[in-house]
Write an enzyme that holds these catalytic residues in place. Structure first.
Site, PDB file in Angstrom:
ATOM      1  N   ASP A 233       2.972   8.105   2.551  1.00  0.00           N
ATOM      2  CA  ASP A 233       2.280   6.860   1.894  1.00  0.00           C
ATOM      3  C   ASP A 233       2.745   5.601   2.997  1.00  0.00           C
ATOM      4  O   ASP A 233       3.605   5.898   3.887  1.00  0.00           O
ATOM      5  CB  ASP A 233       2.676   6.398   0.460  1.00  0.00           C
ATOM      6  CG  ASP A 233       4.176   6.008   0.321  1.00  0.00           C
ATOM      7  OD1 ASP A 233       4.789   6.050   1.518  1.00  0.00           O
ATOM      8  OD2 ASP A 233       4.511   5.998  -0.802  1.00  0.00           O
ATOM      9  N   ASN A 241       0.222  -6.345   1.926  1.00  0.00           N
ATOM     10  CA  ASN A 241      -1.044  -6.826   1.419  1.00  0.00           C
ATOM     11  C   ASN A 241      -0.537  -8.387   1.073  1.00  0.00           C
ATOM     12  O   ASN A 241      -1.383  -9.501   1.056  1.00  0.00           O
ATOM     13  CB  ASN A 241      -1.081  -6.434  -0.191  1.00  0.00           C
ATOM     14  CG  ASN A 241      -1.960  -5.381  -0.087  1.00  0.00           C
ATOM     15  OD1 ASN A 241      -3.067  -5.306   0.700  1.00  0.00           O
ATOM     16  ND2 ASN A 241      -1.900  -4.207  -0.811  1.00  0.00           N
ATOM     17  N   ASP A 250      -7.109  -3.158   2.316  1.00  0.00           N
ATOM     18  CA  ASP A 250      -8.145  -2.163   2.140  1.00  0.00           C
ATOM     19  C   ASP A 250      -8.540  -1.462   3.507  1.00  0.00           C
ATOM     20  O   ASP A 250      -8.826  -0.600   3.531  1.00  0.00           O
ATOM     21  CB  ASP A 250      -9.307  -2.691   1.505  1.00  0.00           C
ATOM     22  CG  ASP A 250      -9.132  -2.960  -0.029  1.00  0.00           C
ATOM     23  OD1 ASP A 250      -8.053  -2.629  -0.468  1.00  0.00           O
ATOM     24  OD2 ASP A 250      -9.888  -3.928  -0.844  1.00  0.00           O
ATOM     25  N   GLU A 276      -1.464   3.572  -2.226  1.00  0.00           N
ATOM     26  CA  GLU A 276      -1.349   3.745  -0.913  1.00  0.00           C
ATOM     27  C   GLU A 276      -0.700   5.169  -0.449  1.00  0.00           C
ATOM     28  O   GLU A 276      -0.300   5.515   0.408  1.00  0.00           O
ATOM     29  CB  GLU A 276      -0.459   2.668  -0.283  1.00  0.00           C
ATOM     30  CG  GLU A 276       0.969   2.840  -0.607  1.00  0.00           C
ATOM     31  CD  GLU A 276       1.365   2.101  -2.063  1.00  0.00           C
ATOM     32  OE1 GLU A 276       2.485   1.548  -1.924  1.00  0.00           O
ATOM     33  OE2 GLU A 276       0.354   1.821  -2.739  1.00  0.00           O
TER      34      GLU A 276
END
Length: 358
Positions: A233, A241, A250, A276
């Site tokens: 991940d 973010n 994204d 993620e």
């Protein structure tokens, strides 16, 4: 006598018209039933064509479908046309002068060619038409409910011919049915895609990844060999973010999906199994080979660049956990083991690869 003859002719015409209407009604109902049952599009299109050809046994019909790139026509159904002819037009690029169908699809309007031998749209396909003994071709674009081109429906004859009212009725009937069938197929494909693939990264979702992995594990149990699983991940994804916004986040996910696809083999199975978090099943891969794959991915991800209108995002990294299947575990057990190794990679500095130890 002439009045009696005219009356008989009128009665015969009424009977013929009634028979055609009954045939069409049955075909319409049958097609809707097949659509509901999920019958293949090929079978439905073939039945539509055979219905039209039964009404006029001198006709040869075809349905061509617009390709995914919306620039070509590919074969849908043409059971009565010669195979060499179908092969020749399969994949033809649409445009003015590309026969009747290529032109109709490009212009999005009906194209009636009474005499192929004399029409400019057919000059590049004249030899093919002569070989197939086709002299006329009427083509109608198949339009979706929202006005988009789906393909074309065509009626050919072996002699020059102008369509009559009943011919236009046949054309309209066939294109309407074909439109319903093709649109339904597109909707089904879209629903299937949504059910199995992640909309953002276009990678298999958790459900589909597990299904495919279970098949591969069953294959290993039957035939033997090695099998490894990688979980990884993105490091500090929440901070990314928060700093750059979810749209940029994204884009990072999409970039990592692209990098992963470029590194893996065709036989490898990858899925986005969480926000993620990603998983990769590596058939016929021992632990050292799996480590090499994970290291390549780690390095490529660390070199990734995402550009937005405002900024350039770099230096995002990922942590990896690997497990080799030595005890014939199921996919859930493998994921738990790989997650344990991933947790170790996170706790010992991130941006690294750790291996599960039994």
């Amino acid at each position: 006598m002439s009045w009696v003859g005219e009356k008989r002719l009128s009665n015969f015409s009424d009977i013929t018209s009634h028979w055609k209407n009954e045939l069409r009604n049955r075909s319409h109902d049958n097609m809707l039933e097949m659509v509901a049952r999920g019958t293949s599009l090929d079978d439905i299109l073939n039945i539509i064509i055979k219905t039209i050809e039964v009404e006029d046994n001198s006709s040869f019909c075809s349905i061509l479908l617009l390709s995914e790139d919306e620039k070509h026509l590919v074969m849908g159904a043409a059971p009565s046309l010669p195979s060499f002819y179908n092969d020749a037009i399969n994949g033809v690029e649409i445009g003015i002068g590309v026969g009747s169908c290529g032109t109709a699809a490009y212009l999005k309007e009906r194209v009636i060619v009474e005499n192929i031998m004399e029409h400019e749209y057919w000059k590049d396909y004249l030899e093919l038409a002569v070989k197939a003994n086709l002299k006329s071709c009427w083509s109608e674009p198949i339009i979706s409910s929202d006005g988009k081109i789906l393909g074309t429906f065509a009626i050919y004859h072996q002699n020059p011919r102008v369509p009559k009212k009943e011919d236009f009725d046949r054309i309209n009937f066939a294109t309407n049915l074909a439109s319903i069938a093709i649109e339904n197929r597109k909707v089904r494909k879209e629903l299937e895609y949504r059910a199995y693939f992640d909309f953002l990264t276009a990678l298999p979702n958790r459900r589909y990844f597990i299904e495919q992995s279970e098949l591969e594990i069953s294959r290993k149990l039957r035939y033997g060999g090695s099998l490894s699983l990688i979980m990884f991940d993105i490091d500090h994804f929440k901070i990314l973010n928060d700093n750059y916004g979810h749209k940029t986040g994204d884009l990072v996910l999409q970039k990592i999906a692209d990098i992963t696809r470029s590194v893996l083999r065709d036989i490898d199975i990858i899925g986005r199994i969480g926000g993620e978090e990603f998983a990769i099943l590596l058939p016929q891969t021992d632990i050292n080979e799996a480590k090499n794959v994970a290291e390549r991915l780690r390095l490529e991800i660390s070199k990734g660049i995402v550009k937005t209108n405002k900024e350039k995002v770099t230096n995002f990294t990922a942590s990896f956990g690997i497990v080799l299947d030595t005890k014939n575990k199921n996919i859930d057990e493998l994921l738990i083991s790989a997650d344990t190794a991933l947790y170790e990679a996170k706790n010992s500095g991130r941006n690294k690869v750790c291996t599960f130890n039994e």
